[in-house]
Design an enzyme around this catalytic site. Sequence first.
Site, PDB file in Angstrom:
ATOM      1  N   SER A  60       3.216   0.804   7.579  1.00  0.00           N
ATOM      2  CA  SER A  60       1.787   0.463   7.425  1.00  0.00           C
ATOM      3  C   SER A  60       1.562  -1.024   7.667  1.00  0.00           C
ATOM      4  O   SER A  60       0.606  -1.425   8.349  1.00  0.00           O
ATOM      5  CB  SER A  60       1.310   0.810   6.019  1.00  0.00           C
ATOM      6  OG  SER A  60       1.324   2.202   5.854  1.00  0.00           O
ATOM      7  N   ARG A  75      -0.529  -3.110  10.821  1.00  0.00           N
ATOM      8  CA  ARG A  75      -1.615  -4.031  10.464  1.00  0.00           C
ATOM      9  C   ARG A  75      -1.306  -5.461  10.896  1.00  0.00           C
ATOM     10  O   ARG A  75      -2.204  -6.218  11.298  1.00  0.00           O
ATOM     11  CB  ARG A  75      -1.864  -3.963   8.957  1.00  0.00           C
ATOM     12  CG  ARG A  75      -2.559  -2.666   8.545  1.00  0.00           C
ATOM     13  CD  ARG A  75      -2.316  -2.359   7.085  1.00  0.00           C
ATOM     14  NE  ARG A  75      -3.120  -1.259   6.574  1.00  0.00           N
ATOM     15  CZ  ARG A  75      -2.818   0.031   6.698  1.00  0.00           C
ATOM     16  NH1 ARG A  75      -1.722   0.396   7.362  1.00  0.00           N
ATOM     17  NH2 ARG A  75      -3.592   0.967   6.187  1.00  0.00           N
ATOM     18  N   GLY A  77      -0.958   8.426  13.674  1.00  0.00           N
ATOM     19  CA  GLY A  77      -2.293   8.546  13.089  1.00  0.00           C
ATOM     20  C   GLY A  77      -2.841   7.197  12.668  1.00  0.00           C
ATOM     21  O   GLY A  77      -4.037   6.909  12.832  1.00  0.00           O
ATOM     22  N   ASP A 102       2.577  10.007   0.939  1.00  0.00           N
ATOM     23  CA  ASP A 102       3.609  10.351   1.932  1.00  0.00           C
ATOM     24  C   ASP A 102       4.903  10.842   1.294  1.00  0.00           C
ATOM     25  O   ASP A 102       5.818  11.275   2.005  1.00  0.00           O
ATOM     26  CB  ASP A 102       3.911   9.123   2.809  1.00  0.00           C
ATOM     27  CG  ASP A 102       2.775   8.845   3.786  1.00  0.00           C
ATOM     28  OD1 ASP A 102       1.969   9.770   4.042  1.00  0.00           O
ATOM     29  OD2 ASP A 102       2.682   7.701   4.269  1.00  0.00           O
ATOM     30  N   ARG A 106       8.635  13.273   8.070  1.00  0.00           N
ATOM     31  CA  ARG A 106       8.918  13.260   6.621  1.00  0.00           C
ATOM     32  C   ARG A 106       9.450  14.613   6.133  1.00  0.00           C
ATOM     33  O   ARG A 106      10.213  14.667   5.167  1.00  0.00           O
ATOM     34  CB  ARG A 106       7.674  12.827   5.850  1.00  0.00           C
ATOM     35  CG  ARG A 106       7.232  11.415   6.246  1.00  0.00           C
ATOM     36  CD  ARG A 106       6.482  10.666   5.192  1.00  0.00           C
ATOM     37  NE  ARG A 106       5.853   9.501   5.799  1.00  0.00           N
ATOM     38  CZ  ARG A 106       6.444   8.327   6.012  1.00  0.00           C
ATOM     39  NH1 ARG A 106       7.699   8.131   5.637  1.00  0.00           N
ATOM     40  NH2 ARG A 106       5.801   7.339   6.589  1.00  0.00           N
TER      41      ARG A 106
HETATM   42  C1  S3P Z   1      -1.365   5.152   6.013  1.00  0.00           C
HETATM   43  C2  S3P Z   1      -2.157   5.825   5.133  1.00  0.00           C
HETATM   44  C3  S3P Z   1      -1.915   7.176   4.683  1.00  0.00           C
HETATM   45  C4  S3P Z   1      -0.500   7.633   4.999  1.00  0.00           C
HETATM   46  C5  S3P Z   1      -0.059   7.240   6.373  1.00  0.00           C
HETATM   47  C6  S3P Z   1      -0.137   5.739   6.560  1.00  0.00           C
HETATM   48  C7  S3P Z   1      -1.747   3.793   6.432  1.00  0.00           C
HETATM   49  O1  S3P Z   1      -2.815   8.056   5.297  1.00  0.00           O
HETATM   50  O2  S3P Z   1      -0.388   9.036   4.850  1.00  0.00           O
HETATM   51  O3  S3P Z   1       1.276   7.645   6.599  1.00  0.00           O
HETATM   52  O4  S3P Z   1      -0.920   3.064   6.966  1.00  0.00           O
HETATM   53  O5  S3P Z   1      -2.913   3.450   6.218  1.00  0.00           O
HETATM   54  P1  S3P Z   1      -4.290   8.287   4.670  1.00  0.00           P
HETATM   55  O6  S3P Z   1      -4.754   6.963   4.261  1.00  0.00           O
HETATM   56  O7  S3P Z   1      -5.139   8.878   5.735  1.00  0.00           O
HETATM   57  O8  S3P Z   1      -4.073   9.233   3.536  1.00  0.00           O
END
Ligand code: S3P
Length: 758
Positions: free
Chosen positions: A342, A346, A414, A635, A707
């Site tokens: 994450s 960012r 995602g 997660d 995962r």
């Molecule tokens: C993440 C937020 C989570 C997580 C994903 C990474 C992020 O998803 O499941 O693996 O980096 O913001 P959600 O915020 O949609 O639940």
Amino acid sequence: MSNNKSAHQHLQQSVSSDFYMVENTLIIGLGMIGGSLAKSLKENGFSRKVVAFDSSVEALEIGVKLKVIDSGCTDIGKAVRQASLIILAVPVKATGSVLAMIKPHLQDECIISDVGSTKGSVIEAAKRVFGTVPANFVPAHPIAGSEKSGVEAANSQLFAKHKVIITPHAQASEKAALTIARMWQSTGAEVLQMQVEKHDEVLAATSHLPHLLAFSLVDSLAKESESLDIFRYAAGGFRDFTRIAASDPTMWSDVCGANKSAILAQIDIFSQGLASLKQAIVDEDEQSIKGIFIRARAAREHFGKMLTGTAYAADSEDKDVTFVLQPGAHLRGEITVPGDKSISHRAIIMAALGEGVSYLDGFLHSEDSMATVQAFRDMGVVIEGPHKGAVKIYGVGLQGLCPPPGVLYLGNSGTSMRLLCGLLAAQKFDCVISGDESLNSRPMERVAAPLRTMGANIQTSATGSAPIYIKGGQKIQAIEYQMPMASAQVKSSILLAALYAEQTSTIEQPAATRDHTEVLMRGRGLALQVTGNKVSITPGNVIPGFNLNIPGDISSAAFYIVGAVISKGSEIILKDVGVNPTRLGFIHILRLMGADIALLNQRENSGEAIADIKVCYSPLQGINISDEYVSIAIDEFPVLFVAASCASGETQITGLGELRHKESDRISAMVDGLRELGINIEEQTEGVVIQGGQIQGGKVDSRGDHRIAMAFSIAALVSSTEISISNCAQVATSFPEFVEKSARAGIRIRKEEANVST
Ligand code: S3P
């Protein structure tokens, strides 16, 4: 050879009435290409007889002697009358005169094709000679060659595993097109079909321009006074680049005439590129120079996929990976985990939007985080690395991104997709973002809807997912948004769009989610306020370049933490892991179940908490897990299900609806897999009830979800027999070294790999 054989077997199945596909093939022009095709057709049995015509009788004699052809002919009329298939293997410029020569003798059923590297000129020549393009004429272009020439260089394997483009025109007979396709398949080539104009455009860029550059470079160097020295000391680079300058000058001068306009367009594009590079060198503009080289290298690495229209290519998409695990192991020693996913995403985003250069350390070099890197490279940001976790980013400022050259392809990621939606909604240019099959089936309206309220013009598919079309140049307004679901991705997406509004935006979440965006933004001096579950941001500040040390990913550490807790004799220390409180839900849950987990050496770096985590084996007790932990353990549930399967008694978990929208439906994937491994587990719409028991061996499917694959690998520590997990390639999206690291930590894991057959 085997390739030819199988292509031929396939051919025979479809023409079982006759061993040969055609009776008599006439090759006109017995040079290297014509000879290679003749030899291949003779060897693989496609044609009962292969005859050639050439203005050089000597070439025909050599052809017969080398068994390239069955016979040579000097009477073209007779040869054409007897031919069922004629291939023109002459320079493209000669196409018209050869067609005129054979026209009076052609039989109705005879199929004609050619091997020329331009197709528009060949079609024009046919029109001139016949008035219209005959239905039996199907032009083709084998993309295989050699700088060698002459029948002596004929090689029946020349086309194996190479592409051949056939360009049937609108009136072409189906039988003729099929025969030509089959003929090339019999040589082991891969046959593609294209429009004539498209063919000429593509070939001008990929073949004609490089040849002209090679000729031109050697010619320019040869004119220089010290040319002898230059050639004497020429190193590998020169040799590699100029190999094709040894190609046939007549053929290539013909190509220049035959594909003039497409070649000129490519020369213009190239000249502009060279002029920019020259200017950057004049200006000593290191950033631009490196930008060109880095983009070129990345493009070259992903060349294969780029040709199919995808900018970023994930290796895992081509592999079928199975993990095979032996039971009866435990974990010991020190383990380091890769950088936080994450934060890595960012950090790239913020650094790209920064004014100045940023340096990252500990960056996660995985497919997901590289999808973000590639997306910014495509938008003109110069990014060096990652090299051993170090990345250098030359920020372009909030207004400095450039339109990408094509679709931004984000693979399985995602986080990249949702965060970029927010950012791209506020840019001046249009763009399309897309991903792999799993990503393109995940819900995207959760970001698109609030972004539309902010003024964005953004369109998702009929099912509310990617590909996503974003129209740039919209005025972005501030938003007061009550999020319907707890999601850090949605929150971050809106925060990024809000940087481009004029007023303050406020986002309220139903529960706490990871706050790395907020930490990073505040740390860079942006005006961000957090009160409870509310975040407000006031735009207007410039993001400076920064240095950031990214801690280890607690979501990757979670697998070893559960592994150590459930396997007797385990004792591990996970070094330098991020322990941001918004990520610690699963540690609270495990502790409530009785786990022995200690956070040692706690410290802070750039607003993020870091610790070494000590974990020892400890018997677990089933519990009711309350909703309050779900969004901060989101997660970790797959591996928590494994922990619950090892606990004594029952574990109930509710509020897990979001798990159905991850890389797979994680509730269903875990329920199916754990049942397969002998665990009594009840599936509910938004939760599970798990009865602790003995995990058995068996075969489970990770459903292409990283995962799930890693959670089942951990289950094997306590299984009674072997566990085999299919579909594990996507582990590379978050933890590329999982197998090697796990094996070092004591897990008895083996990876089996096969290429995906398409
Ligand atoms: C993440 C937020 C989570 C997580 C994903 C990474 C992020 O998803 O499941 O693996 O980096 O913001 P959600 O915020 O949609 O639940």
